[in-house]
Write a protein that holds these residues in place. Structure first.
Motif, mmCIF file in Angstrom:
data_model
loop_
_atom_site.group_PDB
_atom_site.id
_atom_site.type_symbol
_atom_site.label_atom_id
_atom_site.label_comp_id
_atom_site.label_asym_id
_atom_site.label_seq_id
_atom_site.Cartn_x
_atom_site.Cartn_y
_atom_site.Cartn_z
ATOM 1 N N ALA A 5 33.574 36.209 33.778
ATOM 2 C CA ALA A 5 33.372 34.848 34.279
ATOM 3 C C ALA A 5 32.185 34.794 35.217
ATOM 4 N N GLU A 6 32.027 35.838 36.053
ATOM 5 C CA GLU A 6 30.875 35.897 36.957
ATOM 6 C C GLU A 6 29.575 35.959 36.169
ATOM 7 N N ASP A 7 29.567 36.802 35.118
ATOM 8 C CA ASP A 7 28.376 36.916 34.265
ATOM 9 C C ASP A 7 28.052 35.580 33.617
ATOM 10 N N ALA A 8 29.069 34.922 33.100
ATOM 11 C CA ALA A 8 28.862 33.645 32.422
ATOM 12 C C ALA A 8 28.331 32.597 33.395
ATOM 13 N N ALA A 9 28.835 32.612 34.620
ATOM 14 C CA ALA A 9 28.386 31.655 35.628
ATOM 15 C C ALA A 9 26.924 31.904 35.980
ATOM 16 N N LEU A 10 26.551 33.201 36.095
ATOM 17 C CA LEU A 10 25.155 33.537 36.386
ATOM 18 C C LEU A 10 24.236 33.049 35.280
ATOM 19 N N ARG A 11 24.677 33.261 34.030
ATOM 20 C CA ARG A 11 23.863 32.810 32.900
ATOM 21 C C ARG A 11 23.729 31.289 32.901
ATOM 22 N N ALA A 12 24.773 30.619 33.384
ATOM 23 C CA ALA A 12 24.737 29.157 33.440
ATOM 24 C C ALA A 12 23.957 28.673 34.661
ATOM 25 N N GLY A 13 23.568 29.606 35.517
ATOM 26 C CA GLY A 13 22.741 29.266 36.661
ATOM 27 C C GLY A 13 23.511 28.689 37.840
ATOM 28 N N THR A 14 24.797 28.958 37.902
ATOM 29 C CA THR A 14 25.589 28.493 39.027
ATOM 30 C C THR A 14 26.588 29.576 39.424
ATOM 31 N N PRO A 15 26.797 29.755 40.699
ATOM 32 C CA PRO A 15 27.790 30.754 41.102
ATOM 33 C C PRO A 15 29.211 30.196 41.119
ATOM 34 N N ARG A 16 29.340 28.899 40.932
ATOM 35 C CA ARG A 16 30.661 28.285 41.122
ATOM 36 C C ARG A 16 31.415 28.111 39.803
ATOM 37 N N VAL A 17 32.474 28.835 39.702
ATOM 38 C CA VAL A 17 33.356 28.719 38.542
ATOM 39 C C VAL A 17 34.591 27.926 38.967
ATOM 40 N N LEU A 18 34.889 26.877 38.219
ATOM 41 C CA LEU A 18 36.040 26.040 38.559
ATOM 42 C C LEU A 18 37.298 26.505 37.841
ATOM 43 N N ALA A 19 37.128 26.935 36.608
ATOM 44 C CA ALA A 19 38.300 27.335 35.837
ATOM 45 C C ALA A 19 37.887 28.248 34.688
ATOM 46 N N VAL A 20 38.809 29.108 34.329
ATOM 47 C CA VAL A 20 38.623 29.991 33.185
ATOM 48 C C VAL A 20 39.755 29.710 32.207
ATOM 49 N N HIS A 21 39.388 29.509 30.947
ATOM 50 C CA HIS A 21 40.389 29.270 29.906
ATOM 51 C C HIS A 21 40.529 30.533 29.070
ATOM 52 N N LEU A 22 41.748 31.016 29.017
ATOM 53 C CA LEU A 22 42.011 32.285 28.358
ATOM 54 C C LEU A 22 42.997 32.075 27.217
ATOM 55 N N GLN A 23 42.733 32.760 26.105
ATOM 56 C CA GLN A 23 43.704 32.782 25.011
ATOM 57 C C GLN A 23 44.485 34.073 25.114
ATOM 58 N N LEU A 24 45.793 33.955 25.131
ATOM 59 C CA LEU A 24 46.633 35.134 25.295
ATOM 60 C C LEU A 24 47.671 35.176 24.177
ATOM 61 N N GLY A 25 47.535 36.180 23.326
ATOM 62 C CA GLY A 25 48.482 36.334 22.228
ATOM 63 C C GLY A 25 49.836 36.808 22.727
ATOM 64 N N ARG A 26 50.876 36.357 22.039
ATOM 65 C CA ARG A 26 52.242 36.743 22.405
ATOM 66 C C ARG A 26 52.449 38.255 22.348
ATOM 67 N N LEU A 27 51.676 38.905 21.495
ATOM 68 C CA LEU A 27 51.859 40.343 21.319
ATOM 69 C C LEU A 27 50.722 41.139 21.954
ATOM 70 N N ALA A 28 50.018 40.517 22.888
ATOM 71 C CA ALA A 28 48.892 41.197 23.528
ATOM 72 C C ALA A 28 49.371 42.239 24.532
ATOM 73 N N GLY A 29 50.641 42.213 24.856
ATOM 74 C CA GLY A 29 51.177 43.193 25.792
ATOM 75 C C GLY A 29 50.884 42.847 27.238
ATOM 76 N N VAL A 30 50.609 41.572 27.490
ATOM 77 C CA VAL A 30 50.306 41.122 28.841
ATOM 78 C C VAL A 30 51.363 40.115 29.272
ATOM 79 N N VAL A 31 51.917 40.320 30.453
ATOM 80 C CA VAL A 31 52.899 39.380 30.987
ATOM 81 C C VAL A 31 52.156 38.253 31.686
ATOM 82 N N ARG A 32 52.362 37.063 31.156
ATOM 83 C CA ARG A 32 51.614 35.916 31.639
ATOM 84 C C ARG A 32 51.758 35.692 33.150
ATOM 85 N N GLU A 33 52.966 35.769 33.650
ATOM 86 C CA GLU A 33 53.215 35.541 35.074
ATOM 87 C C GLU A 33 52.512 36.598 35.927
#
Ligand code: ZN
Length: 118
Positions: free
Chosen positions: A14-42
């Motif tokens: 997200a930091e890299d993407a913000a730099l490329r966009a020419g702003t340091p301020r990121v308001l939100a990140v949208h993530l896709q998370l598969g049910r079987l990705a092995g990551v606990v959402r909470e």
């Protein structure tokens, strides 16, 4: 904690993407998370707060979009929904589904940045 290292990777992307966009301020990140990705959402929600604390991304929201797991049955060729690891069988013919077509996503889909200075 596995989710913390994932949160740190998302933070760097997200930091890299913000730099490329020419702003340091990121308001939100949208993530896709598969049910079987092995990551606990909470846990990832919590880890995000920990990882971003004291960084320019502190306070940026993490929007997590759940992706249902799906797989293709080798026996009957149907694409079926797979609610979790305990039920990887085709509901039609009860064959074990080994080819996942969705559900392991862990990817940044969009990043919202502030366009106005400051
Ligand atoms: Zn089947």
């Amino acid at each position: 904690m596995h989710e913390l290292s994932i949160a740190l990777q998302i933070l760097r992307s997200a930091e890299d993407a913000a730099l490329r966009a020419g702003t340091p301020r990121v308001l939100a990140v949208h993530l896709q998370l598969g049910r079987l990705a092995g990551v606990v959402r909470e846990s990832l929600d919590f880890a995000w707060d920990v990882a971003t604390e004291g960084t320019p991304l502190a306070g940026a929201a993490l929007h997590i979009e759940d992706v249902e797991a799906r797989g293709r049955c080798a026996q009957c060729g149907r694409e079926v929904e797979l609610p979790d690891w305990r039920s990887l069988r085709c509901p039609e013919c009860a064959t074990l589904v080994v080819e996942l077509t969705a559900g392991r996503e862990l990817a940044i889909r969009a990043i919202e940045v502030a366009t106005e200075p400051g």
